[in-house]
Design an enzyme around this catalytic site. Sequence first.
Site, mmCIF file in Angstrom:
data_model
loop_
_atom_site.group_PDB
_atom_site.id
_atom_site.type_symbol
_atom_site.label_atom_id
_atom_site.label_comp_id
_atom_site.label_asym_id
_atom_site.label_seq_id
_atom_site.Cartn_x
_atom_site.Cartn_y
_atom_site.Cartn_z
ATOM 1 N N SER A 14 -4.873 2.929 3.846
ATOM 2 C CA SER A 14 -5.057 2.269 2.554
ATOM 3 C C SER A 14 -5.245 0.759 2.756
ATOM 4 C CB SER A 14 -3.843 2.568 1.666
ATOM 5 O OG SER A 14 -3.997 2.014 0.397
ATOM 6 N N LYS A 69 0.790 -1.231 0.000
ATOM 7 C CA LYS A 69 0.000 0.000 0.000
ATOM 8 C C LYS A 69 0.828 1.290 0.000
ATOM 9 C CE LYS A 69 -3.410 -1.061 -0.579
ATOM 10 N NZ LYS A 69 -3.761 -1.710 -1.884
ATOM 11 N N HIS A 93 7.606 -7.466 -1.945
ATOM 12 C CA HIS A 93 7.315 -6.856 -0.641
ATOM 13 C C HIS A 93 8.257 -7.428 0.416
ATOM 14 C CE1 HIS A 93 3.802 -4.767 -1.929
ATOM 15 N NE2 HIS A 93 2.969 -5.772 -1.942
HETATM 16 P P1 A3P Z 1 -5.188 4.661 -1.445
HETATM 17 O O1 A3P Z 1 -5.847 3.423 -0.926
HETATM 18 O O2 A3P Z 1 -4.767 5.580 -0.335
HETATM 19 O O3 A3P Z 1 -5.999 5.359 -2.482
HETATM 20 P P2 A3P Z 1 -0.121 -0.462 -3.586
HETATM 21 O O4 A3P Z 1 -0.039 -0.430 -5.059
HETATM 22 O O5 A3P Z 1 1.192 -0.476 -2.881
HETATM 23 O O6 A3P Z 1 -1.040 -1.537 -3.109
HETATM 24 O O7 A3P Z 1 -0.735 0.947 -3.108
HETATM 25 C C1 A3P Z 1 -2.079 1.280 -3.394
HETATM 26 C C2 A3P Z 1 -2.257 2.756 -3.079
HETATM 27 O O8 A3P Z 1 -1.576 3.531 -4.076
HETATM 28 C C3 A3P Z 1 -3.722 3.165 -3.105
HETATM 29 O O9 A3P Z 1 -3.839 4.227 -2.147
HETATM 30 C C4 A3P Z 1 -3.852 3.670 -4.540
HETATM 31 O O10 A3P Z 1 -4.949 4.511 -4.750
HETATM 32 C C5 A3P Z 1 -2.529 4.424 -4.678
HETATM 33 N N1 A3P Z 1 -2.148 4.690 -6.077
HETATM 34 C C6 A3P Z 1 -2.001 3.815 -7.085
HETATM 35 N N2 A3P Z 1 -1.709 4.450 -8.229
HETATM 36 C C7 A3P Z 1 -1.655 5.769 -7.937
HETATM 37 C C8 A3P Z 1 -1.418 6.967 -8.694
HETATM 38 N N3 A3P Z 1 -1.171 6.922 -10.001
HETATM 39 N N4 A3P Z 1 -1.449 8.150 -8.058
HETATM 40 C C9 A3P Z 1 -1.691 8.213 -6.730
HETATM 41 N N5 A3P Z 1 -1.947 7.131 -5.958
HETATM 42 C C10 A3P Z 1 -1.941 5.926 -6.553
#
Ligand code: A3P
Length: 288
Positions: A129, A44, A99
Amino acid sequence: MSFDHFNYKGVRFVKGIHTEESLNHAENEFEVFDDDIYNVTFSKSGTNWMIEILNLIKHKGDVTKTNVTPIFSRSPWYETASFKEREKKLVSPRILTSHLPHHLFAKSYFNSKAKIIYTMRNPRDVMVSLFHFTKILKIYTPAENFQDFLEDFIQGKVSIGSWFDHVKGWMQMKDDDRFLFITYEELLQDLRGSVVRICKFLGQELDDAQIDLVVENSTFKSMKENPMSNWSKAPSELVDQSKGSFLRKGISGDWKNHFTVAQSEYFDKIYQEKMKDLNMSFFWEQSS
Ligand code: A3P
């Protein structure tokens, strides 16, 4: 929050997605190539965002070339049980995701020239998140309330264990030429500048128009609208799309909508204790 898990060398992993065998393979047998690029994060923290950016850089911003595979299988997590099948289909230079904490990372990496990009995010926003993610990912039984989840997170009772240990472990590499750390918040504040920095680190020469394309195709809006990037193609056995979206808010500071003042102070105290030996300061320490 609960999930079917097992411990591997002191770290909690999701049963099925990981196995003892897959973790042992990742740590002890997996062969790292010198031209590999590793996208390493605690969950996240912007893992999928970095997958998008790195693949777009590889293809000079051409989204038609990155859109051939859904994002969650484009740069596979090399420690997972399903990786064996995917490994054979990868084309060098490989972009892989992980991870894994530093102490469980592929031993062969440390004698290689391969590069790692480590993306970190304000742990309070990581927590929020993940709190929402546990509602859509079917392997989890979500926590009864945010307070319970806060305790689980602090105690490392989430997948991949402790955020604090993860960051402290990886920061041992902060001065290594093969290692770049960047924050989610930097990506949000200055996506273009961050892409330029990543290109420089990777030795990738893109012209201005190509950099513009990387940026345009990796914004939150573009990724949310792109069916190959927004997780809408994730298997329904794994993700319940009716409970929320993977690309949820994409902002910094959403923790302020979730933490009470008491929870925030409590978290601060734990954070100070756990991070005190790491002589580094992060963006979120000034703004939280
Ligand atoms: P949120 O749940 O706060 O919206 P991961 O890929 O490590 O699982 O992280 C997911 C988080 O990254 C989510 O956060 C997602 O919305 C955010 N995310 C993914 N792509 C993004 C982008 N292009 N710009 C901003 N946030 C992004």
